[in-house]
Design a protein around this motif. Structure first.
Motif, PDB file in Angstrom:
ATOM      1  N   ALA A  12      14.108  34.913 -27.820  1.00  0.00           N
ATOM      2  CA  ALA A  12      15.289  34.416 -26.734  1.00  0.00           C
ATOM      3  C   ALA A  12      16.312  34.436 -27.878  1.00  0.00           C
ATOM      4  O   ALA A  12      17.350  34.919 -27.164  1.00  0.00           O
ATOM      5  N   VAL A  13      16.822  34.187 -29.140  1.00  0.00           N
ATOM      6  CA  VAL A  13      17.593  33.871 -29.962  1.00  0.00           C
ATOM      7  C   VAL A  13      18.149  35.866 -30.539  1.00  0.00           C
ATOM      8  O   VAL A  13      19.115  36.159 -30.658  1.00  0.00           O
ATOM      9  N   LEU A  14      16.896  36.592 -29.864  1.00  0.00           N
ATOM     10  CA  LEU A  14      17.213  38.106 -29.929  1.00  0.00           C
ATOM     11  C   LEU A  14      17.365  38.814 -29.369  1.00  0.00           C
ATOM     12  O   LEU A  14      17.540  39.914 -29.046  1.00  0.00           O
ATOM     13  N   GLY A  15      17.319  38.078 -28.303  1.00  0.00           N
ATOM     14  CA  GLY A  15      18.320  38.762 -27.220  1.00  0.00           C
ATOM     15  C   GLY A  15      17.335  39.470 -26.230  1.00  0.00           C
ATOM     16  O   GLY A  15      17.967  39.930 -25.267  1.00  0.00           O
ATOM     17  N   HIS A  16      16.378  39.775 -26.632  1.00  0.00           N
ATOM     18  CA  HIS A  16      15.296  40.377 -25.212  1.00  0.00           C
ATOM     19  C   HIS A  16      15.134  39.171 -23.956  1.00  0.00           C
ATOM     20  O   HIS A  16      14.423  38.270 -24.573  1.00  0.00           O
ATOM     21  N   ALA A  17      14.555  40.056 -23.328  1.00  0.00           N
ATOM     22  CA  ALA A  17      14.212  40.022 -22.046  1.00  0.00           C
ATOM     23  C   ALA A  17      12.454  39.895 -22.002  1.00  0.00           C
ATOM     24  O   ALA A  17      12.123  40.735 -22.275  1.00  0.00           O
ATOM     25  N   LEU A  18      12.311  38.781 -21.368  1.00  0.00           N
ATOM     26  CA  LEU A  18      10.956  38.634 -20.778  1.00  0.00           C
ATOM     27  C   LEU A  18      10.685  40.168 -19.748  1.00  0.00           C
ATOM     28  O   LEU A  18      11.182  39.829 -18.693  1.00  0.00           O
ATOM     29  N   ASN A  19       9.445  39.923 -19.936  1.00  0.00           N
ATOM     30  CA  ASN A  19       9.016  41.530 -18.897  1.00  0.00           C
ATOM     31  C   ASN A  19       7.551  40.816 -18.967  1.00  0.00           C
ATOM     32  O   ASN A  19       7.220  40.032 -19.276  1.00  0.00           O
ATOM     33  N   LEU A  20       6.567  42.423 -18.172  1.00  0.00           N
ATOM     34  CA  LEU A  20       4.444  41.623 -17.601  1.00  0.00           C
ATOM     35  C   LEU A  20       4.722  41.450 -18.806  1.00  0.00           C
ATOM     36  O   LEU A  20       3.553  40.631 -18.750  1.00  0.00           O
ATOM     37  N   VAL A  21       4.494  42.399 -19.907  1.00  0.00           N
ATOM     38  CA  VAL A  21       3.684  42.479 -20.234  1.00  0.00           C
ATOM     39  C   VAL A  21       3.992  41.291 -21.935  1.00  0.00           C
ATOM     40  O   VAL A  21       3.334  40.571 -22.025  1.00  0.00           O
ATOM     41  N   ASN A  22       5.544  40.476 -21.917  1.00  0.00           N
ATOM     42  CA  ASN A  22       5.734  39.597 -22.723  1.00  0.00           C
ATOM     43  C   ASN A  22       5.365  38.469 -21.774  1.00  0.00           C
ATOM     44  O   ASN A  22       4.686  37.485 -22.746  1.00  0.00           O
ATOM     45  N   SER A  23       4.717  38.481 -20.740  1.00  0.00           N
ATOM     46  CA  SER A  23       4.434  37.234 -20.153  1.00  0.00           C
ATOM     47  C   SER A  23       2.723  36.949 -20.221  1.00  0.00           C
ATOM     48  O   SER A  23       2.226  35.796 -20.500  1.00  0.00           O
ATOM     49  N   LEU A  24       2.306  37.289 -21.929  1.00  0.00           N
ATOM     50  CA  LEU A  24       1.018  37.790 -21.437  1.00  0.00           C
ATOM     51  C   LEU A  24       0.833  37.492 -23.006  1.00  0.00           C
ATOM     52  O   LEU A  24      -0.070  36.590 -23.763  1.00  0.00           O
ATOM     53  N   LEU A  25       2.096  36.672 -23.784  1.00  0.00           N
ATOM     54  CA  LEU A  25       1.776  36.321 -24.907  1.00  0.00           C
ATOM     55  C   LEU A  25       1.058  34.741 -25.541  1.00  0.00           C
ATOM     56  O   LEU A  25       1.141  34.208 -26.225  1.00  0.00           O
ATOM     57  N   ALA A  26       1.728  34.414 -24.310  1.00  0.00           N
ATOM     58  CA  ALA A  26       1.540  32.363 -24.365  1.00  0.00           C
ATOM     59  C   ALA A  26       0.064  32.661 -24.649  1.00  0.00           C
ATOM     60  O   ALA A  26      -0.534  31.681 -25.839  1.00  0.00           O
ATOM     61  N   PRO A  27      -0.951  32.682 -23.583  1.00  0.00           N
ATOM     62  CA  PRO A  27      -2.477  32.468 -23.853  1.00  0.00           C
ATOM     63  C   PRO A  27      -2.597  33.787 -25.417  1.00  0.00           C
ATOM     64  O   PRO A  27      -3.566  32.863 -26.118  1.00  0.00           O
TER      65      PRO A  27
END
Length: 116
Positions: A12-27
């Motif tokens: 969020a601080v870097l201003g990047h939007a969440l996408n389908l691939v980044n949604s896999l970051l949590a696990p």
């Protein structure tokens, strides 16, 4: 949870939007950030019966595991950073942000776990 908050906060601080691939970051971040805490708790529980001083036991635990945990976090991060060679921008951003997870987990484990 702390590493997830820090990782998604960095996005969020870097201003990047969440996408389908980044949604896999949590696990992924949860998996790669928990091992340092497990190593610390395990060694601490092995050393505690042999050392009457809590401060000495914590100090020995951190001395024994500081460098190995740093190497493990570096290895995991370099593996994720190898995704930068992929031509897909979503995969590249996933690699960068996933590489932050092990170091956030290391920071949490080395600084906050002894306090807890």
């Amino acid at each position: 949870m702390v590493t997830l908050i820090w990782t998604f906060g960095t996005i969020a601080v870097l201003g990047h939007a969440l996408n389908l691939v980044n949604s896999l970051l949590a696990p992924v971040v949860m998996i790669v950030s928990v091992y340092n805490a497990i190593y610390l708790i395990n060694l601490f529980s092995e050393l505690r019966p042999h050392h009457p001083s809590l401060r000495e036991c914590i100090s020995l635990t951190l001395q024994h595991l500081g460098v190995p945990c740093l190497v493990i976090a570096g290895t995991a991060s370099s593996g994720f950073l190898s995704l930068l060679s992929n031509p897909v921008p979503a995969v590249q951003s996933f690699g960068v942000f996933a590489a932050l997870g092990p170091f956030y987990g290391l920071g949490f484990s080395m600084l906050l776990m002894p306090l807890l």
